[in-house]
Design an enzyme around this catalytic site. Sequence first.
Site, PDB file in Angstrom:
ATOM      1  CG  ASP A 288      -1.838   1.449   0.961  1.00  0.00           C
ATOM      2  OD1 ASP A 288      -2.598   0.963  -0.401  1.00  0.00           O
ATOM      3  OD2 ASP A 288      -2.828   1.425   2.098  1.00  0.00           O
ATOM      4  CE  LYS A 290      -2.938   5.321   0.855  1.00  0.00           C
ATOM      5  NZ  LYS A 290      -4.332   4.873   0.594  1.00  0.00           N
ATOM      6  CG  ASN A 293      -0.104   4.008   3.587  1.00  0.00           C
ATOM      7  OD1 ASN A 293      -1.368   4.973   4.305  1.00  0.00           O
ATOM      8  ND2 ASN A 293      -0.457   3.250   2.703  1.00  0.00           N
ATOM      9  CG  ASP A 306      -2.363   2.273   7.286  1.00  0.00           C
ATOM     10  OD1 ASP A 306      -2.263   1.326   7.597  1.00  0.00           O
ATOM     11  OD2 ASP A 306      -2.671   2.978   7.209  1.00  0.00           O
ATOM     12  CB  THR A 327      -4.901   3.805  -2.574  1.00  0.00           C
ATOM     13  OG1 THR A 327      -4.718   2.772  -1.309  1.00  0.00           O
ATOM     14  CG2 THR A 327      -5.468   3.917  -2.735  1.00  0.00           C
TER      15      THR A 327
END
Length: 465
Positions: A288, A290, A293, A306, A327
Amino acid sequence: RQCTSASRARSALPLGSRTTGRTLRRCSGQATGGPAMSLRNWFRKSILGQDEDGEDGEEHDHVDSDEDASMDQSSSPAVTPEYSAYISPDEMRDATKRMASLQIAKRVLPGSSGSNGSEKMDERPSDSSSGSFVRRSDATVAGSVEPSGTPSVRGQPKLTDFTMLRVVGKGSFGKVILVRKKHGGDEEKLYAMKVLKKRELVRRRQIQRTKTERLVLGTSSHPFITKLHYAFQNEEKLFMVMDFCAGGELFFHLSRYRRFPERVARFYAAELTLALEHLHSRDVVYRDLKPENVFLQDNGHIKLGDFGLAKAGVKEPAAGAKSMCGTPEYMAPEVLNRVGHGKTVDWWGLGMITYEMLTGLPPWYTRNRQKLFYRLRHAPLKVPTYMSRMSAIFIAQLLNRDASKRLGANGSGEVKDQEFFAYGSIDFEALMTLSMAPPIRPMEPRPSSEQIRNALKDDGASDDG
């Protein structure tokens, strides 16, 4: 009131946050005076003017194998001054006030789902898993790691060991509190305490997710990965005490400057490379990656946080996990196609975030999910004219749709050896020891014009120079 009060803590949030779908739609509609949309999309349309399709499209965020998406976006419209290597605390406070005036959607607890409860994990816990986070008889300190890979017990931390300072995030599972340790070797140190409601974790089937996050953070010791320092519980709640990152999200800073100069993107891409290298050496995939995060410490270095979608036990570059999760804007083709994925899914994520740092948008971005997924699978990579050749080559190799041929499939060494890093004289050993000065120092005052002129005079330079 919820939108305004929560946005004041924006720049100090230590971990990835969740925004409930209901609140997001209500607040974003108020802020924009238009149709409901995610705040990231509001920023891109209103500030960057980059709603390329001119369609309402669908909002999208985290996706897993059971649900199409969940409202999990926490982006922020912000000011865009001329780029500087330094960001002063005053600037950050001013930007936060402006965001509050726009009634930005409330910040909520990392790892929590929207109020509609649509977010689910790819690995489902059994109903009997409640309460298995930590045995009540051995509240743990996640400091050292035993051979079994679980945190060793070094004491019996309890809630009264900490002074509660202020709430920095709220969610359906609980809240995040800024706390100060009262005594011990880390007396007076600031932490972020994540407080989770057991009942909500069981009801939302998030036990396995919480256990995975605790395991990864509690057993990882790396300068660019959020560390879990203490974990304990009582009858009703779980408490996770983690690093507090005062510099806020990387997305916050990227939003302010539209896009980063290459030297800034290179620096943070290098630190992310080291973080992913460490996780992969432990057979953990992050899944994840991005800007929301990635968090900045007060010294300007990053912390990856996270870990709710992380998966352990993945040994292969292109196999080992099968869930469709992440995401949507950043998902790799092999995840979308559900053909199985491995460690190279994170190198795809590095390519996506590097492109976004250099351009202000992830590649293939559109608000229409159907178009987005088509582009992720098939569309050619468009490189803007201002992007350097070596940056374009680096990103294109990371965004190879064939996971087995993607840069990083043969290990992190081939990523670190790229010209993109060599040209900028990135010393990975110096980065690991924090010996390289970061380009953004969020807690250091920005020099005034008079100070700059005086410095130039001291160097023998004229005012015109």
